[in-house]
Write a protein that holds these residues in place. Sequence first.
Motif, PDB file in Angstrom:
ATOM      1  N   GLY A 123       0.804  -1.218   0.000  1.00  0.00           N
ATOM      2  CA  GLY A 123       0.000   0.000   0.000  1.00  0.00           C
ATOM      3  C   GLY A 123       0.832   1.260   0.000  1.00  0.00           C
ATOM      4  N   TYR A 124       1.926   1.231   0.720  1.00  0.00           N
ATOM      5  CA  TYR A 124       2.838   2.391   0.723  1.00  0.00           C
ATOM      6  C   TYR A 124       3.454   2.592  -0.654  1.00  0.00           C
ATOM      7  CZ  TYR A 124       7.084   5.099   1.778  1.00  0.00           C
ATOM      8  OH  TYR A 124       8.093   6.023   1.781  1.00  0.00           O
ATOM      9  N   LEU A 125       3.812   1.507  -1.337  1.00  0.00           N
ATOM     10  CA  LEU A 125       4.426   1.622  -2.661  1.00  0.00           C
ATOM     11  C   LEU A 125       3.488   2.285  -3.659  1.00  0.00           C
ATOM     12  CD1 LEU A 125       6.156  -1.890  -2.907  1.00  0.00           C
ATOM     13  CD2 LEU A 125       7.285   0.306  -2.495  1.00  0.00           C
ATOM     14  N   TRP A 126       2.247   1.796  -3.736  1.00  0.00           N
ATOM     15  CA  TRP A 126       1.359   2.407  -4.737  1.00  0.00           C
ATOM     16  C   TRP A 126       0.922   3.812  -4.295  1.00  0.00           C
ATOM     17  CZ3 TRP A 126      -1.495  -2.120  -2.652  1.00  0.00           C
ATOM     18  CH2 TRP A 126      -2.599  -1.800  -1.862  1.00  0.00           C
ATOM     19  N   SER A 127       0.889   4.073  -3.001  1.00  0.00           N
ATOM     20  CA  SER A 127       0.544   5.419  -2.548  1.00  0.00           C
ATOM     21  C   SER A 127       1.608   6.429  -2.956  1.00  0.00           C
ATOM     22  CB  SER A 127       0.371   5.431  -1.024  1.00  0.00           C
ATOM     23  OG  SER A 127      -0.736   4.636  -0.631  1.00  0.00           O
ATOM     24  N   ALA A 128       2.870   6.011  -2.950  1.00  0.00           N
ATOM     25  CA  ALA A 128       3.944   6.910  -3.380  1.00  0.00           C
ATOM     26  C   ALA A 128       3.778   7.294  -4.846  1.00  0.00           C
ATOM     27  CB  ALA A 128       5.297   6.254  -3.138  1.00  0.00           C
ATOM     28  N   ILE A 129       3.360   6.339  -5.672  1.00  0.00           N
ATOM     29  CA  ILE A 129       3.116   6.642  -7.093  1.00  0.00           C
ATOM     30  C   ILE A 129       2.010   7.677  -7.229  1.00  0.00           C
ATOM     31  CG2 ILE A 129       2.336   5.683  -9.292  1.00  0.00           C
ATOM     32  CD1 ILE A 129       5.146   4.775  -8.583  1.00  0.00           C
ATOM     33  N   VAL A 130       0.934   7.519  -6.466  1.00  0.00           N
ATOM     34  CA  VAL A 130      -0.171   8.478  -6.523  1.00  0.00           C
ATOM     35  C   VAL A 130       0.295   9.849  -6.035  1.00  0.00           C
ATOM     36  CG1 VAL A 130      -2.462   9.047  -5.627  1.00  0.00           C
ATOM     37  CG2 VAL A 130      -1.929   6.687  -6.280  1.00  0.00           C
ATOM     38  N   ALA A 131       1.045   9.879  -4.911  1.00  0.00           N
ATOM     39  CA  ALA A 131       1.532  11.156  -4.384  1.00  0.00           C
ATOM     40  C   ALA A 131       2.377  11.891  -5.429  1.00  0.00           C
ATOM     41  CB  ALA A 131       2.341  10.907  -3.110  1.00  0.00           C
ATOM     42  N   ARG A 132       3.166  11.145  -6.170  1.00  0.00           N
ATOM     43  CA  ARG A 132       3.970  11.749  -7.236  1.00  0.00           C
ATOM     44  C   ARG A 132       3.088  12.340  -8.328  1.00  0.00           C
ATOM     45  NH1 ARG A 132       6.532   7.565 -11.141  1.00  0.00           N
ATOM     46  NH2 ARG A 132       4.372   7.738 -11.900  1.00  0.00           N
ATOM     47  N   ASP A 133       2.125  11.567  -8.790  1.00  0.00           N
ATOM     48  CA  ASP A 133       1.308  12.034  -9.909  1.00  0.00           C
ATOM     49  C   ASP A 133       0.364  13.160  -9.522  1.00  0.00           C
ATOM     50  OD1 ASP A 133       2.603  10.042 -11.335  1.00  0.00           O
ATOM     51  OD2 ASP A 133       0.793   9.453 -12.416  1.00  0.00           O
ATOM     52  N   LEU A 134       0.072  13.304  -8.231  1.00  0.00           N
ATOM     53  CA  LEU A 134      -0.728  14.431  -7.772  1.00  0.00           C
ATOM     54  C   LEU A 134       0.125  15.652  -7.444  1.00  0.00           C
ATOM     55  CD1 LEU A 134      -3.333  12.692  -5.413  1.00  0.00           C
ATOM     56  CD2 LEU A 134      -3.665  13.461  -7.771  1.00  0.00           C
ATOM     57  N   GLY A 135       1.452  15.506  -7.578  1.00  0.00           N
ATOM     58  CA  GLY A 135       2.340  16.617  -7.308  1.00  0.00           C
ATOM     59  C   GLY A 135       2.618  16.849  -5.835  1.00  0.00           C
ATOM     60  N   LEU A 136       2.328  15.849  -5.015  1.00  0.00           N
ATOM     61  CA  LEU A 136       2.579  15.987  -3.579  1.00  0.00           C
ATOM     62  C   LEU A 136       4.049  15.764  -3.250  1.00  0.00           C
ATOM     63  CD1 LEU A 136      -0.524  14.014  -2.233  1.00  0.00           C
ATOM     64  CD2 LEU A 136      -0.334  16.460  -2.773  1.00  0.00           C
ATOM     65  N   ILE A 137       4.730  14.958  -4.064  1.00  0.00           N
ATOM     66  CA  ILE A 137       6.176  14.746  -3.948  1.00  0.00           C
ATOM     67  C   ILE A 137       6.767  14.795  -5.347  1.00  0.00           C
ATOM     68  CG2 ILE A 137       6.041  13.390  -1.825  1.00  0.00           C
ATOM     69  CD1 ILE A 137       6.335  10.860  -3.482  1.00  0.00           C
ATOM     70  N   THR A 138       8.072  15.016  -5.422  1.00  0.00           N
ATOM     71  CA  THR A 138       8.745  15.063  -6.724  1.00  0.00           C
ATOM     72  C   THR A 138       8.981  13.647  -7.244  1.00  0.00           C
ATOM     73  OG1 THR A 138      10.966  14.982  -5.784  1.00  0.00           O
ATOM     74  CG2 THR A 138       9.929  17.172  -6.034  1.00  0.00           C
ATOM     75  N   ARG A 139       9.311  13.550  -8.509  1.00  0.00           N
ATOM     76  CA  ARG A 139       9.635  12.253  -9.090  1.00  0.00           C
ATOM     77  C   ARG A 139      10.865  11.656  -8.409  1.00  0.00           C
ATOM     78  NH1 ARG A 139       6.678  11.250 -13.538  1.00  0.00           N
ATOM     79  NH2 ARG A 139       8.009   9.500 -14.106  1.00  0.00           N
ATOM     80  N   GLY A 140      11.827  12.515  -8.096  1.00  0.00           N
ATOM     81  CA  GLY A 140      13.023  12.019  -7.441  1.00  0.00           C
ATOM     82  C   GLY A 140      12.746  11.466  -6.058  1.00  0.00           C
ATOM     83  N   GLU A 141      11.905  12.165  -5.288  1.00  0.00           N
ATOM     84  CA  GLU A 141      11.560  11.661  -3.959  1.00  0.00           C
ATOM     85  C   GLU A 141      10.799  10.353  -4.058  1.00  0.00           C
ATOM     86  OE1 GLU A 141       8.976  12.737   0.074  1.00  0.00           O
ATOM     87  OE2 GLU A 141       9.383  14.329  -1.394  1.00  0.00           O
TER      88      GLU A 141
END
Length: 556
Positions: A123-141
């Motif tokens: 769940g954490y792995l796919w949540s990170a992908i969503v956070a990236r695509d929503l602009g909550l974190i950078t691609r690098g993070e």
Amino acid sequence: MAKLHLPTSSPLATPPTASSALAAAGRVSPSRRQLLVGATAAAAVGLTAQRASAVPAASAPVLLGAGAGAGVQRERVRRWAKDTWHSMVAMTDPKTGLVADNINEGLTAGDRSGYTSPTNIGGYLWSAIVARDLGLITRGECTRRLRQTLSTLLRMEHHEPSGMYYNWYDEATGEKLTSWPGSGDRVYPFLSSVDNGWLGAALKVVITADPGAAPLAKKLFARMRWDAFYDPDPTNPGNRPGGLMHGGFNPEPPQNPDGAFLGNHIGVGPDVWLSKHHYDTTVSETRITSYLGIATGQVPAKHYFASWRTFPASCDWAWPESQPVGETRTYQGLDVFEGAYTYRGMHIVPGWGGSMFEELMPDVFVPEASWAPRSWGLNHPLHVRAQREHGLDEAGYGYWGFSPSSDPFAGYREYGVDRLGMNPEGYFSDKEKTNVDVGFGECREGTNPDPKFGDGVVTPHASFLAMMHEPGHAFTNLAKIEDELKAYGKGGFFDAVAVHSGTIARRYLSLDQAMVMGAIGNVLADNVIRRAFSTRDVERRLRPVIGAEEFGAGIA
């Protein structure tokens, strides 16, 4: 096993798991999170002509952002995602990249549960992908976070012949748990088919969605043997023609030896203690493991048709609380009773407990409604509508969305809409456990066909899942939960709230938060999770299988 994963010694109480129809037939009701030990043909024929026009298939979720006022909605949902991601970060150990199972509202390191599972990690792995695509974190993070977690997974102890992971680990060290935090009670090592299923689904998402982390995810996914859980022998205890998935297996003698038998489905490594409990209902979160087995070619396609849609309509099966209608159809050489329950003018294929989680969590990854328009394309919107009508109309709660969650009054409970489940003991929608029994046709009279409901308990993750099919209704419901019930904190929505008393389960569960993130990713970020999971290879193997089926769902 999917969902909360709480040990019996946990302060949040007994964890639930998807129940087996075999166990149900023997009047056993295994708990959802305890190591997975966890009528007439004419009526059905009448459904077919009404289906396409009466229930629109949700080929893709309606995206927030179109129409008057939608911009405000979109920004509010994005805020919900931002706060939800904040809770996920708070649950994650900065040294290992492993997310804890749950955390109290304080969101401090000391509030973490002290244990995690393959489902939580996925769940954490796919949540990170969503956070990236929503602009909550950078691609690098995003890549850095993914690589850290995947690197930890690569060094963690696992069952090497199958490539599968144990149910419980210490999120701060990555060590396999041998005793529960706090109580010191012994942990019997168990490898859950559905827990590993959610980790496998997450790895598939990472492989497609993040090139920087993909090599590590590929290495982990390539060694996973889904056929280690697949039981092809219909004479084994609890199995059915076509073969079912075991709940899991123990590499060492289990706590209850009578609930397992020695065997080895992959012919590699020593024999293991395979659970006699199999997953045998179709409307279940456990179908993600079936999808992975079929998509990789490790499990035959006919396996998909081995599980129950409903139990038979005959008086020999009169112990459930509703009698199904439907007809028998044949797929891949297997006869399937396409049963459905009748509720408020709808025919709906039920789950075991009638929860949103069972119905819709696999739909976060597989575009089931568009790939299978005559089955999931009918059942998903009907299930969402039924949950909404139960909460607003039948029970009069004023709110809706029922799924296993933290219990505002104790630790953890399986909530659902009783009429949408086959479990005779019910996943209830209120604190009082109001049981609905309408009877089984002429076989058995109902014991409580028209009950009065009490203090309903709704969980926000259920409405986020529903947002993939009813975005407007789901948004309105969630906004009311935040504004009127105040079930919201600095980590997003609290896990559950009782609507009449206002009692709130003031904690966050990583899987429930991950479901929130996954659903938002599909609604706001162009089906990001579905697109990443459902590659051309997955579609080639899976779509013809699920797309061939015609459920008994529709307008009654």
